[in-house]
Motif scaffolding. Structure first.
Motif, mmCIF file in Angstrom:
data_model
loop_
_atom_site.group_PDB
_atom_site.id
_atom_site.type_symbol
_atom_site.label_atom_id
_atom_site.label_comp_id
_atom_site.label_asym_id
_atom_site.label_seq_id
_atom_site.Cartn_x
_atom_site.Cartn_y
_atom_site.Cartn_z
ATOM 1 N N ARG A 1 -5.415 -0.969 8.258
ATOM 2 C CA ARG A 1 -5.663 -0.214 7.030
ATOM 3 C C ARG A 1 -6.856 -0.752 6.251
ATOM 4 N NH1 ARG A 1 -0.790 1.070 2.917
ATOM 5 N NH2 ARG A 1 -1.552 -0.214 1.210
ATOM 6 N N ASP B 1 -8.212 -1.285 0.737
ATOM 7 C CA ASP B 1 -6.776 -1.029 0.652
ATOM 8 C C ASP B 1 -6.452 0.176 -0.218
ATOM 9 O OD1 ASP B 1 -4.101 -1.926 1.465
ATOM 10 O OD2 ASP B 1 -3.790 -2.191 -0.690
ATOM 11 N N SER B 2 -7.364 0.571 -1.110
ATOM 12 C CA SER B 2 -7.097 1.756 -1.935
ATOM 13 C C SER B 2 -7.636 3.036 -1.312
ATOM 14 C CB SER B 2 -7.707 1.577 -3.331
ATOM 15 O OG SER B 2 -9.126 1.567 -3.265
ATOM 16 N N ARG C 1 -4.597 4.605 3.572
ATOM 17 C CA ARG C 1 -3.247 4.413 3.044
ATOM 18 C C ARG C 1 -2.267 5.415 3.646
ATOM 19 N NH1 ARG C 1 -3.090 1.157 -1.589
ATOM 20 N NH2 ARG C 1 -1.317 2.169 -2.571
ATOM 21 N N ASP D 1 2.895 4.411 -0.289
ATOM 22 C CA ASP D 1 1.642 4.012 -0.937
ATOM 23 C C ASP D 1 0.716 5.198 -1.167
ATOM 24 O OD1 ASP D 1 2.621 1.471 -0.827
ATOM 25 O OD2 ASP D 1 1.353 0.805 0.822
ATOM 26 N N CYS D 2 0.654 6.089 -0.192
ATOM 27 C CA CYS D 2 -0.290 7.210 -0.300
ATOM 28 C C CYS D 2 0.117 8.213 -1.366
ATOM 29 C CB CYS D 2 -0.454 7.897 1.056
ATOM 30 S SG CYS D 2 1.049 8.669 1.689
#
Length: 913
Positions: A787, A794-795, A800, A904-905
């Motif tokens: 990822r 990571d963002s 994500r 997370d997404c």
């Protein structure tokens, strides 16, 4: 040499703009195609409120455009953009992924990014592969145009000089301020704290491992700025490299990463592996971490090499290439190696001729004359000293590998010639990881697989994984002045540790960084505990150290203690969130030029990225910020930064070199005329070179073409093995040191833990043995993850969504805890608690769980749980060895979590606005 080529038809006529006609640096909000909020009312709060409602129902409520509501580009629009726009070569900002910045190409129309592709400029083959971007590189545009871009200078609402309400760092609101106010605050706080507490009260926490925005130019600028005004603390330590640090490589003879240490490489060049009959990957997973090296592995596999992977996980590399997977418990690799060594010695399979000629310390007859103790490796393995023979049966009880497998593996590695025996950094990112390094080197040297075609023993990681030797093309220097750091006068980017007996270093090791700030003391080698009072943490340069250093929760405490914290970055990393002032910087695609490598260049290639789009909003280049701060800090900006980025980029190109056909001499890469100098509007001298500079910029990606009969091949230690007396190594004995008293003395002098002069196994704190009788019975490993590159990207919304930061867990452990695949789980120990979803799989051994490192911490204020999945929420500092970070020696427990964990997404992106 057997080589198998796979050719793919492809071509490109990329167009790039000369630097002198690059778009203006004036902020322009049109540069970013900003995602708009969807009409859907689903938010993180409403999602959680759904309780046990099905995830599918929640997803369906988002509508066709999802959370961001981005307009889909039609085929017709893309085709029109191809006609009216242009493809520009760009570097990859994920410089820490190990691949050394592959080639991206970006289709741009009217300062808007339309789409991406990767290298298609040359015909692809296994000998000369295209430098294709991986999924991280191909997702870059979603970071550049992301909704979470930092847009303006921001000030924490409740900040005031001296810190204000410091407990609100990480949860405060923000106010937009002007650049003038932001720079005035930063400079005045630096000067105020320096005046009140001294230069030693300022710490630059910049360390590779999380930067979202860097380009090769200006990479090391901000610490240099602080050096110029009196010095700054630099937290030191090997980080990703683990125990394969300087004292291992310098003192024992097995060197790695020439770009760091200026020493001979320990492994051969990429084409030579086609001569190998056996390749062992010990902890290596290049399919995830160094994607462009898989070409080289496939080349060797097709040429007939057998591939064995040793790893607690059945990795993607093992899946794709391995003939055999040997599953070993984390931090017990040394026991496995000792069991193999016993079998080799008992059956007289070692290459005694090589050991006698090229090593010291294997047996009693070949000990150094000044050995402090009579402790040769052979007698230790046989149990002469401790009455414990290190038999394969003994090893099985520790490492979990069956005795028969240990014996078969030992026989194969000792008798298969030639063999390449390659380690990653990961097995040495363990407590007292130097022991593994000692054992791994000794095993390799016992086989005699050194200095011959197809044979090598060493570290295969990072940019030059599976491909070492003299550089075939080099990226030049920018020509900016340098400044010494009186507080920590050591090469920060050499992955080294300062000498433990030196009197001139005054900075904490990374393991102790946050504890030193909280407790006001740190360990200084032979000088023992020393006082320290850090009151300013600088994240200028965007290293995201809060997230990436161990003991993260102690790091939050440290950030809430000091008087001032400042960060510059592209997106709101955790380091940004716990700052007082945040400065928005440009992405490398928004700068006048960028290069591959960042000081760790790829052996074969040179990538020169153009400016793709103008900087958005009020984002500024680091060079502009540096210059403005230098002025406010009392420096002469014309002396500190005597020229701009255009000149710096030109200098780097002009000083780049490429090897000649003889494999010895170098020539300038770029041919430059007086007309070129005028064209770019810079200062310089005409020079002859391999390729005209404007053509080089147009191509963007220059790759040295290889062939089976060229002069660029490299066999590590070839001259030494041919004649050890005439060509001695740069070690005390001139040989490989199996018994290395100087290594033992150096490591032990740091004052944390002890090792012996030879490789020995001892149970480790937080290792397998402790897990058997602990509240935390599962071992945790933290591999690099698809990822992101460390914490970079990571963002990124695409990444994500594609990679969920799951916890890998064996079905036996899951069943014992009533856990099923996909369940939300709680991973915890005495350092913190992380919430994640679980991936139940047979690809990881029982008793072990794995979670990718680098996820951004996101503390839920009500529970104190980290819902972001940061592995350092579970890691203590654990100072050991030469300052090694022991991330892969850790223990946890896992329980099923009854609450609903939002993917997370689907969580609202963190923003600072």
């Amino acid at each position: 040499m057997r080589l198998h080529e796979r050719k793919l038809a492809s071509s490109s006529n990329a167009k790039t703009k000369p630097m002198s006609t690059m778009p203006s640096m004036t902020p322009n909000t049109a540069a970013v195609t900003q995602a708009k909020t969807s009409d859907s009312s689903l938010t993180r709060r409403t999602f959680v409120a759904l309780g046990t409602a099905s995830l599918a129902t929640a997803l369906a409520s988002l509508g066709p455009m999802g959370l961001t509501g981005c307009k889909k580009t039609t085929v017709e629009e893309i085709e029109q953009a191809k006609k009216e726009g242009e493809w520009l070569v760009a570097t990859c900002a994920s410089y820490v992924c190990g691949s050394g910045r592959c080639t991206n190409k970006v289709l741009v129309e009217n300062n808007t990014i339309i789409r991406q592709k990767t290298d298609d400029a040359v015909t692809d083959s296994l000998i000369n592969p295209q430098q294709r971007g991986c999924l991280r590189g191909r997702a870059q545009r979603k970071t550049v145009t992301g909704v979470d871009r930092l847009k303006y200078p921001m000030k924490r609402t409740h900040w005031e000089s001296g810190g204000g309400n410091k407990e609100l760092r990480g949860r405060d609101t923000w106010e937009r301020i002007s650049w003038e106010e932001a720079l005035d605050i930063v400079a005045s706080e630096i000067l105020r704290i320096k005046e009140k507490y001294g230069s030693s009260s300022i710490a630059s926490a910049k360390k590779y491992g999380g930067n979202e925005a860097l380009a090769a130019t200006w990479t090391f600028g901000y610490p240099r700025l602080l050096h110029a005004i009196g010095g700054v603390h630099r937290f030191w330590g090997p980080i990703s490299i683990g125990a394969w640090g300087a004292c291992i490589t310098h003192l024992t003879g097995l060197h790695h990463m020439t770009v760091y240490l200026g020493a001979p490489n320990s492994i051969n060049d990429r084409l030579d592996y086609c001569n190998s009959k056996l390749i062992v990957f010990w902890g290596c997973n290049p399919a995830w971490s160094v994607a462009n090296s898989v070409y080289y592995i496939e080349n060797a596999r097709q040429a007939g090499a057998k591939i064995i992977v040793v790893d607690p996980m059945y990795s993607a590399t093992a899946q794709a290439f391995a003939d055999q997977w040997i599953a070993v418990r984390p931090s017990t690799d040394t026991a496995l190696i000792l069991g193999m060594a016993y079998h080799i010695i008992q059956n007289n399979l070692q290459d005694q001729e090589f050991l006698d000629a090229c090593t010291i310390g294997f047996d009693a007859e070949h000990m150094p004359s000044d050995a402090a103790e009579d402790g040769n490796f052979k007698d230790y393995v046989l149990g002469t000293y401790d009455n414990q023979p290190k038999t394969p049966s003994w090893a099985e009880n520790i490492c979990g590998v069956p005795e028969e497998t240990i014996r078969a593996f030992a026989t194969e590695i000792a008798t298969t010639k030639p063999a390449a025996i390659l380690s990653a950094y990961s097995p040495s990112r363990t407590f007292n990881g130097e022991r593994f390094c000692q054992a791994f080197m000794t095993l390799g040297w016992m086989t005699g697989n050194v200095g011959k075609p197809g044979a090598c023993v060493g570290v295969s990681c990072n940019v030059n994984a599976f491909n070492q030797g003299q550089m075939l093309v080099t990226t030049g220097t920018d020509g900016l002045p340098t400044y010494d750091n009186p507080i920590f006068p050591y090469d920060y980017y050499a992955a080294t540790s300062p000498p433990p007996d030196a009197e001139d270093w005054h900075s904490p090791n990374i393991n102790e960084a946050w504890e030193a700030i909280v407790s006001n003391e740190y360990t200084a080698g032979t000088r023992g505990k020393q006082p320290i009072d850090i009151q300013l943490i600088s994240h200028l340069g965007a290293g995201n150290a809060l997230n990436q250093f161990p003991n993260l929760n102690k790091g939050i405490e440290a950030h809430r203690k000091v008087e001032f914290v400042v960060t510059s970055d592209l997106v709101p990393t955790p380091s940004c969130q716990f700052s007082d002032i945040v400065l928005p910087v440009t992405h490398c695609w928004e700068r006048v030029g960028s290069f591959n490598g960042l000081g760790i260049p790829h052996r074969d290639r040179f990538v020169w990225g153009s400016q793709v789009v103008k900087p958005p909003f009020e984002c500024k280049d680091d060079s502009w910020i540096e210059r403005e701060l230098a002025l406010r800090l009392g420096l002469d900006p014309d002396e500190y930064l005597p020229f701009g980025e255009e000149q710096a980029v030109f200098n780097q190109v002009a000083t780049s070199t490429v090897i000649k056909e003889n494999g010895i001499d170098y020539e300038p890469l770029a041919a430059i005329t007086a007309e070129d100098i005028a064209y770019y509007g810079v200062e310089g001298k005409p020079q002859e070179g391999r390729i005209p500079i404007r053509e080089l910029q147009k191509i963007g990606n220059y790759q040295v073409q290889r062939s089976v009969d060229d002069n660029f091949s490299y066999i590590a230690f070839k001259d030494f093995v041919a004649d050890p007396k005439v060509n001695p190594l740069n070690t005390k004995s001139g040989k490989f040191e199996i018994f290395c008293q100087s290594l033992c003395d150096t490591v032990n002098a740091y004052g944390w833990t002890k090792i012996a002069p030879i490789a020995k196994y001892e149970p480790l704190p937080r290792g397998f043995e402790e897990a058997q009788n602990s509240t935390y019975p599962l071992q945790l490993i933290t591999p690099h993850y698809l990822r992101r590159a460390h914490s970079s990207l990571d963002s990124n919304p695409w990444l994500r969504e594609a990679f969920t930061q799951e916890v890998f867990m064996n079905s036996i452990d899951a069943k014992a805890r009533g856990i099923q695949d996909g369940d939300a789980i709680k991973v915890f120990n005495e350092y913190g608690t992380v919430l994640r979803n679980v991936k139940v799989t047979e690809r990881i051994i029982p008793g072990v769980v794995a979670m990718g490192e680098g996820a951004w911490v996101d503390i839920d204020e009500e529970t104190g749980y980290d819902i972001g999945g940061a592995t350092n929420s579970l890691a203590g500092g654990w100072p050991n060895g030469q300052g090694t970070q022991a991330w892969n020696t850790n223990i946890v427990e896992v329980q099923k979590y009854d609450g609903l964990l939002v993917p997370d997404c689907l969580r609202e992106p963190k923003t600072i606005s």
